[in-house]
Write a protein that holds these residues in place. Structure first.
Motif: not given
Length: 265
Positions: A41, A45-46, A73, A76, A78-79, A157, A264
Motif C-alpha cells: 500500500l 497510485r494504486r 480496497f 479504502r 482505492e484501486s 503519479h 477499481t
C-alpha cells in the motif's frame, strides 16, 4: 548465471523476484500479508498484490482470498493491481479474478538475459541526443510529461513514486533520460535488486518523432553497464509487444507473461 534455458530462468525469476518487497520502503508505503499474498500500500497510485505462488489454494478458499482484497480496497476507495503471470496456478485464476471484478490490462512478456553482452555494447544514439542520470524532482516531472505525451494519459503519479523511491534508497535505482537539447525524448530506469543477481529495467518510452534512432537500445545498454558495475548478472524486463522484439534481438529470452488485473471500486 548465464544459462539461457527458459524454464531455468523462469524458476530463478519466481524464486528471486516474485515475492520481493522494497527494503527500505519508501515513505508512506506499507506491506501486509494475507496468506501467500503480499499486499503493498502507498507505493504508487494504486495498491499492489504479488506472491511467489498461491500455496495450492483453489476453489472457495481462493475465492475468499480474492474477495478479502476486493473488500479491503473497496473500503479504502482505492484501486489495486493483482500481478498475474501466465504460468500461475490454478489455471482458472483469471476467470476467478474477472468474476470478482478485476479487469485485465495489456499483457506483457517477461524477458530475461545476461548482463555482460549488453554491458559490453557501447550506447550509440542519434546525433544531438545525450544520456544523463537524474535525481532532481524537476527532471522526474519532465519524464512524467514525456510519458504523458507518449501514452496520452496522466503520469503525474510516476514522478512522485520515483522521487519517493530515490529518497528511500538512492543506491537501489538509477533514472536515465535521453535529451535532445532541452527536451526529454526518452527515459528509463534500472533497479538493482538486493540479494539477487538481477537488475530490472523499467520505462524505456520514447517520443514518436525520435523512434528508430537507437534511443531505446542505447538506454538498455547504458543501464546494463550500470548493472554490471554493481555485480548484477541478469536483466529482467516486463516487455511490451513493441519492445519485446528489440530485447530478444539483444539476447533476452521470453520466460512467461504478466498481466495487470485491476480492481477499481
Amino acid at each position: 548465471m548465464t544459462d539461457l534455458d527458459a524454464t531455468t530462468l523462469r524458476n530463478t525469476y519466481d524464486d528471486q523476484l516474485r515475492a520481493l518487497v522494497p527494503d527500505p520502503l519508501p515513505a508512506g508505503a506499507t506491506v501486509e500479508r494475507d496468506g501467500p499474498l503480499i499486499r503493498i500500500l502507498g507505493l504508487d497510485r494504486r495498491g499492489f498484490l504479488t506472491y511467489r505462488d498461491l500455496a495450492g489454494l483453489t476453489g472457495a478458499a481462493l475465492d475468499e482470498l480474492i474477495a478479502r482484497q476486493v473488500e479491503l480496497f473497496r473500503a479504502r476507495g482505492e484501486s489495486v493491481e493483482w500481478k498475474l503471470h501466465g504460468h500461475d496456478e490454478p489455471a482458472d485464476l483469471p476467470d476467478r479474478l474477472r468474476a470478482a471484478g478485476f479487469v485485465p490490462e495489456e499483457r506483457e512478456t517477461v524477458v530475461i538475459g545476461p548482463v555482460a553482452p549488453l554491458a559490453a555494447a557501447l550506447p550509440v544514439v542519434a546525433e544531438g541526443v545525450r544520456l544523463r542520470e537524474v535525481t532532481a524532482r524537476a527532471d522526474l516531472d519532465r519524464i512524467a510529461a514525456m510519458e504523458e505525451a507518449v501514452w496520452n494519459s496522466d503520469r503525474g503519479h510516476l514522478a512522485s513514486a520515483l522521487a519517493k523511491e530515490i529518497a528511500a534508497d538512492p543506491q537501489s535505482i538509477t533514472v536515465v533520460v535521453a535529451e535532445a537539447g532541452d527536451e526529454v525524448v526518452g527515459a528509463g530506469w534500472v533497479r538493482y535488486v538486493p540479494d539477487t543477481g538481477f537488475a530490472t529495467l523499467w520505462g524505456g518510452s520514447t517520443l514518436a518523432p525520435w523512434r528508430r534512432r537507437g534511443i531505446y537500445r542505447a538506454l538498455v545498454s547504458y543501464r546494463a553497464r550500470l548493472a554490471a558495475q554493481r555485480g548484477r548478472t541478469l536483466l529482467q524486463v516486463d516487455a511490451s509487444d513493441d519492445s519485446r522484439p528489440i530485447l530478444e534481438r539483444l539476447g533476452l529470452v521470453p520466460v512467461t507473461t504478466t498481466t495487470p488485473y485491476v480492481y477499481t471500486p
